[in-house]
Design an enzyme around this catalytic site. Structure first.
Site, PDB file in Angstrom:
ATOM      1  N   HIS A 191     -94.030  69.941 -34.694  1.00  0.00           N
ATOM      2  CA  HIS A 191     -94.840  70.033 -33.482  1.00  0.00           C
ATOM      3  C   HIS A 191     -95.469  68.689 -33.137  1.00  0.00           C
ATOM      4  CE1 HIS A 191     -98.183  72.154 -31.042  1.00  0.00           C
ATOM      5  NE2 HIS A 191     -97.074  72.109 -30.335  1.00  0.00           N
ATOM      6  N   ASP A 192     -95.795  68.519 -31.871  1.00  0.00           N
ATOM      7  CA  ASP A 192     -96.451  67.317 -31.342  1.00  0.00           C
ATOM      8  C   ASP A 192     -95.583  66.072 -31.497  1.00  0.00           C
ATOM      9  OD1 ASP A 192     -98.716  68.719 -30.473  1.00  0.00           O
ATOM     10  OD2 ASP A 192     -99.644  68.585 -32.449  1.00  0.00           O
TER      11      ASP A 192
ATOM     12  N   SER B 227    -101.606  70.351 -48.556  1.00  0.00           N
ATOM     13  CA  SER B 227    -100.152  70.474 -48.463  1.00  0.00           C
ATOM     14  C   SER B 227     -99.398  69.794 -49.610  1.00  0.00           C
ATOM     15  CB  SER B 227     -99.689  69.932 -47.104  1.00  0.00           C
ATOM     16  OG  SER B 227     -98.292  69.818 -47.037  1.00  0.00           O
TER      17      SER B 227
ATOM     18  N   ASP C  71    -102.964  75.509 -45.607  1.00  0.00           N
ATOM     19  CA  ASP C  71    -103.998  74.698 -44.952  1.00  0.00           C
ATOM     20  C   ASP C  71    -105.218  74.638 -45.863  1.00  0.00           C
ATOM     21  OD1 ASP C  71    -106.019  73.682 -43.093  1.00  0.00           O
ATOM     22  OD2 ASP C  71    -104.683  74.300 -41.487  1.00  0.00           O
TER      23      ASP C  71
ATOM     24  N   GLY D 123    -110.124  71.343 -41.385  1.00  0.00           N
ATOM     25  CA  GLY D 123    -109.856  70.666 -40.119  1.00  0.00           C
ATOM     26  C   GLY D 123    -109.161  69.333 -40.317  1.00  0.00           C
TER      27      GLY D 123
ATOM     28  N   SER E 107    -100.313  80.001 -34.127  1.00  0.00           N
ATOM     29  CA  SER E 107     -98.868  80.016 -34.357  1.00  0.00           C
ATOM     30  C   SER E 107     -98.485  80.936 -35.506  1.00  0.00           C
ATOM     31  CB  SER E 107     -98.351  78.604 -34.610  1.00  0.00           C
ATOM     32  OG  SER E 107     -99.060  77.976 -35.661  1.00  0.00           O
TER      33      SER E 107
ATOM     34  N   HIS F  48    -102.087  64.524 -38.333  1.00  0.00           N
ATOM     35  CA  HIS F  48    -101.244  63.679 -37.489  1.00  0.00           C
ATOM     36  C   HIS F  48    -101.306  62.191 -37.850  1.00  0.00           C
ATOM     37  CE1 HIS F  48    -101.031  67.372 -35.258  1.00  0.00           C
ATOM     38  NE2 HIS F  48    -100.198  66.846 -34.385  1.00  0.00           N
TER      39      HIS F  48
END
Length: 216
Positions: free
Chosen positions: A169-170, A124, A71, A75, A52, A144
Site C-alpha cells: 500500500h501507498d 513486525s 502491529d 502508531g 483493512s 513508511h
C-alpha cells in the site's frame, strides 16, 4: 480479481477509522479472496484500527482460513502528535502514548469478525523472525520509513507461498503525489527486481504482485 464484499462488510469498512480509499479496499478484498483459495493464512503488516483487516477477515472467513494482523499498536511516524494523521482520540491517557488496540477490537466486534482474526501485538521484524509457515497473502501497510518498509519486506515477503500474493500500500511512483515518503515504492521496485514477483494489479496506490518462484 473481481470479487466484491457484501454490503454489510463494505459498510463496516467505511465506518472504521483508517486511510484506505474504498477503491483500493475493493482491490485488496479481491486479492484476498483469490489468495484465500490457497487455503493458507492471509497476513497483514500494519493494523491501525482494523479498517483493512475487515476485508482480509471476511475473505478469510469465506475461504475457511484466518487473517493474521501484526502491529505494535503505538502508531507509525505520521500518526504521532504534531503530524497531520494524528488522532488524539487514540491516545492512551495513562501511558500518554498512541494505543490503537482498543479501537481495533471495537472495529472487529462491530463487523462480527473477531473469530476470523488472529491479532499479533508486536513489532513486525520480531514477529517475522518467529513465523514458521507460508501464507497466501502478505499485505504490507506498516511504517513508511525506509527502515520499516525494508524490514517488513525482508521479514514477510519470503513467507509468501508460490502462487500467493504480495500487496503493498501507498506506492507513489511520483514524489509529487507521495504523502509519507516513497519507501513503499522502493520495496515494490525491489520485489519486481528480485524476479520472485510479477505485478498482477494496480489500483490507486495499491500494488498486487504474485509470487512466481525464486528467492526474494
Amino acid at each position: 480479481m473481481s470479487a466484491a464484499p457484501k454490503p454489510e462488510i463494505l459498510a463496516a469498512f467505511e465506518a472504521a477509522k483508517g486511510f484506505m480509499p474504498a477503491a483500493e479496499g475493493l482491490a485488496l478484498y479481491a486479492a484476498a479472496v483469490e489468495a484465500g483459495g490457497l487455503g493458507l493464512p492471509l497476513l497483514e503488516v500494519g493494523t491501525y484500527c482494523g479498517r483493512s483487516t475487515i476485508l482480509l477477515a471476511d475473505a478469510a472467513r469465506e475461504a475457511g482460513t484466518v487473517a493474521v494482523t501484526v502491529d505494535h499498536h503505538r502508531g507509525s511516524e505520521e500518526q504521532q502528535p504534531g503530524w497531520d494523521y494524528h488522532d488524539p482520540e487514540l491516545v492512551d491517557p495513562d501511558a500518554g502514548r498512541m494505543d490503537t488496540l482498543p479501537a481495533f477490537r471495537r472495529t472487529l466486534h462491530a463487523a462480527g469478525l473477531e473469530d476470523h482474526v488472529i491479532a499479533v501485538v508486536g513489532r513486525s521484524p520480531q514477529v517475522a523472525k518467529v513465523w514458521g509457515r507460508p501464507v497466501g497473502l502478505v499485505f504490507v501497510d506498516g511504517g513508511h520509513t525506509d527502515e520499516h518498509a525494508v524490514n517488513d519486506y525482508e521479514g514477510w515477503a519470503p513467507h509468501v507461498a508460490e502462487g500467493g500474493l504480495l500487496a503493498i500500500h501507498d506506492v507513489f511512483p511520483d514524489p509529487v503525489d507521495e504523502w509519507t515518503g516513497q519507501a513503499p515504492y522502493r520495496i515494490y521496485l525491489r520485489a519486481l527486481a528480485s524476479g520472485a514477483f510479477t505485478e498482477v494489479a494496480a489500483t490507486g496506490s495499491l500494488r498486487v504482485l504474485r509470487r512466481t518462484g525464486g528467492r526474494v
